[in-house]
Each structure stands twice: as C-alpha cells, then as structure tokens.
Scaffold this motif. Structure first.
Motif, PDB file in Angstrom:
ATOM      1  N   MET A   1       0.830  -1.214   0.000  1.00  0.00           N
ATOM      2  CA  MET A   1       0.000   0.000   0.000  1.00  0.00           C
ATOM      3  C   MET A   1       0.860   1.258   0.000  1.00  0.00           C
ATOM      4  O   MET A   1       0.505   2.264  -0.577  1.00  0.00           O
ATOM      5  CB  MET A   1      -0.907   0.006   1.247  1.00  0.00           C
ATOM      6  CG  MET A   1      -1.920   1.132   1.247  1.00  0.00           C
ATOM      7  SD  MET A   1      -3.097   0.977   2.600  1.00  0.00           S
ATOM      8  CE  MET A   1      -4.251   2.299   2.198  1.00  0.00           C
ATOM      9  N   GLN A  34     -11.871   3.950   6.958  1.00  0.00           N
ATOM     10  CA  GLN A  34     -10.972   3.339   7.931  1.00  0.00           C
ATOM     11  C   GLN A  34      -9.582   3.094   7.363  1.00  0.00           C
ATOM     12  O   GLN A  34      -9.421   2.616   6.237  1.00  0.00           O
ATOM     13  CB  GLN A  34     -11.562   2.008   8.433  1.00  0.00           C
ATOM     14  CG  GLN A  34     -10.709   1.371   9.531  1.00  0.00           C
ATOM     15  CD  GLN A  34     -11.465   0.320  10.304  1.00  0.00           C
ATOM     16  OE1 GLN A  34     -12.560  -0.089   9.906  1.00  0.00           O
ATOM     17  NE2 GLN A  34     -10.908  -0.119  11.425  1.00  0.00           N
ATOM     18  N   LEU A  35      -8.594   3.417   8.154  1.00  0.00           N
ATOM     19  CA  LEU A  35      -7.215   3.158   7.753  1.00  0.00           C
ATOM     20  C   LEU A  35      -6.846   1.737   8.177  1.00  0.00           C
ATOM     21  O   LEU A  35      -7.495   1.157   9.036  1.00  0.00           O
ATOM     22  CB  LEU A  35      -6.280   4.148   8.433  1.00  0.00           C
ATOM     23  CG  LEU A  35      -6.475   5.622   8.062  1.00  0.00           C
ATOM     24  CD1 LEU A  35      -5.636   6.521   8.959  1.00  0.00           C
ATOM     25  CD2 LEU A  35      -6.103   5.847   6.615  1.00  0.00           C
ATOM     26  N   PRO A  36      -5.817   1.186   7.565  1.00  0.00           N
ATOM     27  CA  PRO A  36      -5.344  -0.127   8.017  1.00  0.00           C
ATOM     28  C   PRO A  36      -4.922  -0.047   9.481  1.00  0.00           C
ATOM     29  O   PRO A  36      -4.405   0.969   9.917  1.00  0.00           O
ATOM     30  CB  PRO A  36      -4.145  -0.411   7.113  1.00  0.00           C
ATOM     31  CG  PRO A  36      -3.835   0.861   6.420  1.00  0.00           C
ATOM     32  CD  PRO A  36      -5.055   1.687   6.410  1.00  0.00           C
ATOM     33  N   SER A  37      -5.146  -1.112  10.205  1.00  0.00           N
ATOM     34  CA  SER A  37      -4.799  -1.106  11.625  1.00  0.00           C
ATOM     35  C   SER A  37      -3.285  -1.021  11.804  1.00  0.00           C
ATOM     36  O   SER A  37      -2.522  -1.349  10.902  1.00  0.00           O
ATOM     37  CB  SER A  37      -5.315  -2.369  12.294  1.00  0.00           C
ATOM     38  OG  SER A  37      -4.468  -3.463  12.009  1.00  0.00           O
ATOM     39  N   ALA A  40      -1.737  -4.408  11.251  1.00  0.00           N
ATOM     40  CA  ALA A  40      -1.825  -4.864   9.862  1.00  0.00           C
ATOM     41  C   ALA A  40      -0.778  -4.159   9.003  1.00  0.00           C
ATOM     42  O   ALA A  40      -0.035  -4.788   8.243  1.00  0.00           O
ATOM     43  CB  ALA A  40      -3.227  -4.591   9.311  1.00  0.00           C
ATOM     44  N   LEU A  41      -0.709  -2.841   9.178  1.00  0.00           N
ATOM     45  CA  LEU A  41       0.249  -2.060   8.396  1.00  0.00           C
ATOM     46  C   LEU A  41       1.672  -2.428   8.794  1.00  0.00           C
ATOM     47  O   LEU A  41       2.581  -2.480   7.963  1.00  0.00           O
ATOM     48  CB  LEU A  41       0.003  -0.563   8.624  1.00  0.00           C
ATOM     49  CG  LEU A  41       0.528   0.381   7.539  1.00  0.00           C
ATOM     50  CD1 LEU A  41       0.132  -0.098   6.160  1.00  0.00           C
ATOM     51  CD2 LEU A  41       0.024   1.790   7.772  1.00  0.00           C
ATOM     52  N   ASN A  43       2.688  -5.327   9.689  1.00  0.00           N
ATOM     53  CA  ASN A  43       3.001  -6.573   8.984  1.00  0.00           C
ATOM     54  C   ASN A  43       3.267  -6.333   7.508  1.00  0.00           C
ATOM     55  O   ASN A  43       4.255  -6.807   6.960  1.00  0.00           O
ATOM     56  CB  ASN A  43       1.849  -7.568   9.140  1.00  0.00           C
ATOM     57  CG  ASN A  43       1.904  -8.279  10.474  1.00  0.00           C
ATOM     58  OD1 ASN A  43       2.980  -8.448  11.055  1.00  0.00           O
ATOM     59  ND2 ASN A  43       0.752  -8.689  10.974  1.00  0.00           N
ATOM     60  N   ASP A  44       2.376  -5.586   6.874  1.00  0.00           N
ATOM     61  CA  ASP A  44       2.513  -5.293   5.445  1.00  0.00           C
ATOM     62  C   ASP A  44       3.870  -4.683   5.125  1.00  0.00           C
ATOM     63  O   ASP A  44       4.544  -5.091   4.185  1.00  0.00           O
ATOM     64  CB  ASP A  44       1.427  -4.299   5.005  1.00  0.00           C
ATOM     65  CG  ASP A  44       0.135  -5.018   4.651  1.00  0.00           C
ATOM     66  OD1 ASP A  44       0.008  -6.197   5.022  1.00  0.00           O
ATOM     67  OD2 ASP A  44      -0.729  -4.395   4.017  1.00  0.00           O
ATOM     68  N   TYR A  56       0.629   7.612  12.996  1.00  0.00           N
ATOM     69  CA  TYR A  56      -0.807   7.795  13.233  1.00  0.00           C
ATOM     70  C   TYR A  56      -1.054   8.872  14.288  1.00  0.00           C
ATOM     71  O   TYR A  56      -1.974   9.678  14.168  1.00  0.00           O
ATOM     72  CB  TYR A  56      -1.442   6.469  13.674  1.00  0.00           C
ATOM     73  CG  TYR A  56      -1.813   5.559  12.526  1.00  0.00           C
ATOM     74  CD1 TYR A  56      -1.188   5.676  11.297  1.00  0.00           C
ATOM     75  CD2 TYR A  56      -2.798   4.576  12.657  1.00  0.00           C
ATOM     76  CE1 TYR A  56      -1.523   4.844  10.243  1.00  0.00           C
ATOM     77  CE2 TYR A  56      -3.143   3.748  11.602  1.00  0.00           C
ATOM     78  CZ  TYR A  56      -2.503   3.879  10.403  1.00  0.00           C
ATOM     79  OH  TYR A  56      -2.837   3.065   9.353  1.00  0.00           O
ATOM     80  N   GLY A  72     -10.634   1.442  15.593  1.00  0.00           N
ATOM     81  CA  GLY A  72      -9.683   1.683  14.513  1.00  0.00           C
ATOM     82  C   GLY A  72      -9.375   3.159  14.320  1.00  0.00           C
ATOM     83  O   GLY A  72      -9.769   3.995  15.127  1.00  0.00           O
TER      84      GLY A  72
END
Lengths: 126, 126
Positions: A1, A34-37, A40-41, A43-44, A56, A72
């Motif tokens: 992303m 909603q933004l990625p948690s 999650a981000l 990890n990505d 954030y 979130g």
DNA sequence: ATAACTGTACTAAACGAAATAATACAGATA
DNA sequence: TATCTGTATTATTTCGTTTAGTACAGTTAT
C-alpha cells in the motif's frame, strides 16, 4: 500500500505521515474511511508497530485522522481539522523559496502557472 | 550573520547550507564574493569548524561556491553551476505537493499567483 | 622569514533521535 | 471466548550529527 525507503534520511514515521496525508488531501481516502490497523500495516510494511503508531499519532495531532480505541483509525472530516494561519504561512513561505530557486535555475512564470493549473485540476476531480 | 537553531530537527550543516544558498539565489552574495572563512564563521556561530566545513563542502558539491585552499571560499558564477533536469523536476514536484496542500486548506489560485509575482519581483531586483 | 590566516583531512568520542523488541492493558466485535 | 482494535511503557540498538583535537599545505601581510 505504501512505498517507504528505510534507508532514507527522512524518518520512516514521517514518510508514512506524508504518504497518508497526501492520500487524504488528494481525496483518495474519503472522510470516515478506515485506515489499516497499526498491526496490519506493521506486517505489510515489515516495520515496527511503534513506528506506525507514531505516524498515526502525528496524523491525529494535526487533525487528519481520528482514532477510536478498540475500533480503529479513520479519516477526519475536513471541518474538524486544524486550519490555521501558521500552516498557510508556512506553505506560502516554502513555495516562495522553491519558486526563487526555480527561477534562479532558469524556470519561468509559465512553468509555475502550469503546475498550479495542474494542482487545481487534481483538486477539482476529487 | 546567520540565525541557526541548534535544537532543530534539521542538522546545523543543512540549515547553514540552505541559508547561504538562499543568499546566493537572491543575489545578496555576488559572484566571486568571498564567504567568511570556516574558522571565522565557526567562532561567530559558536559551532564546530567541522560542521561549517560540511556545509561548505556541500555547497561546493552542488556548484554554489568554489574553494581555493589557502585563499578562501567564494560564490561560484552561475554558468559554472550544475543546472540539471532532476533538480527542476524535484522543485516542480515539491511545489505541486505544497499547492495541493494549500488548496486543500482553503487557499486559491490567486494566493499562489501572488507568491509567484512576489518571487519574480525579488529576482528582478538583483 | 615568520606569524597568522586560509582550506582540507582524519580519528575518536559524545550525543540524541529513530527504530526495534517485548509486554501489557482496555475496548470492540464476531 | 477468541481476536481484533488503539494505546502505553521500558529497554536496547543503531546511526547520523556534532564536537574535540590534531595535523598538513598553500596564501598573505608584516
């Protein structure tokens, strides 16, 4: 992303801050979307959660997003945002500095008019 | 001669680099004009000579000044400078980003036109 | 010539911001 | 209940910045 440069002189959290801010400004992220948690981000991007959270937190401090513990992080509506003179003054100052440098390097009025029209066009679309 | 913020997130050598670059761009420092010596500036600003030298080295690398060992450092003539596309591309990109942010914050076309005229005026004077 | 200036180079140490790692707690949700 | 969410805290590592100290060679004025 997101494409981040971990070797850059610019801190990762700041790169991320800028990327997300840009998406919001361009309207690619809608209000209340909603933004990625954080995890999650994390990890990505293979980046520490703390670093994500720092970005954030900064986005929230500057009014671009709002966060609800347990739910979130979401894009803040424009009217909630901190639109102050200082921010605009800073932008004007920075733009002027860049224009001076550009003119010095041989750019002319038209070059900048073009970018301006370009930016306006992008804004219209959203 | 220069106002630097030692507590800033921006490295001192970079602040100094920007300040001097700005003076050259605005024409407040003429071609072949001598800059303060590394040690003199180090005393004035109460900053380590190495830090001053780092700024000067960067200015020389980017073609803004030239240095002669034993004599001093001087403002480089414009034609000697490294004017490449990449630099201009970077400026355009940065200006566009700032314009988008400004428009988002409520600024309009005229605001930016004004800055542009302003910058052009400053350039004319020199 | 000599002293005082110039730029430049190098190594070592200190400092501080950024990033990671490892946990932990509380609220929301399926 | 399990699993997601944001948030907080502490310790450690890493790395760029800055300082400190020293040195060498070229220039300039006395």
């Amino acid at each position: 992303m997101f494409e981040l440069d971990v070797r850059s002189r610019v801190p990762i959290y700041e790169q991320l801050f800028e990327k997300i801010k840009e998406l919001i400004i361009k309207g690619l992220l809608k209000e209340h979307e909603q933004l990625p948690s954080v995890r999650a981000l994390s990890n990505d991007l293979t980046i520490n959660p703390n670093t994500i959270q720092k970005a954030y937190r900064e986005l929230e401090n500057q009014g671009y997003i709002y966060s609800i513990p347990g739910k979130g992080s979401f894009v803040a509506p424009l009217k909630d945002r901190d639109i102050n003179k200082e921010k605009i003054e800073k932008i004007l100052e920075e733009v002027k500095k860049l224009m001076l440098e550009g003119l010095y390097l041989g750019m002319d009025r038209e070059d900048f008019i073009k970018v301006l029209e370009d930016a306006i066009k992008i804004k219209e679309v959203r």
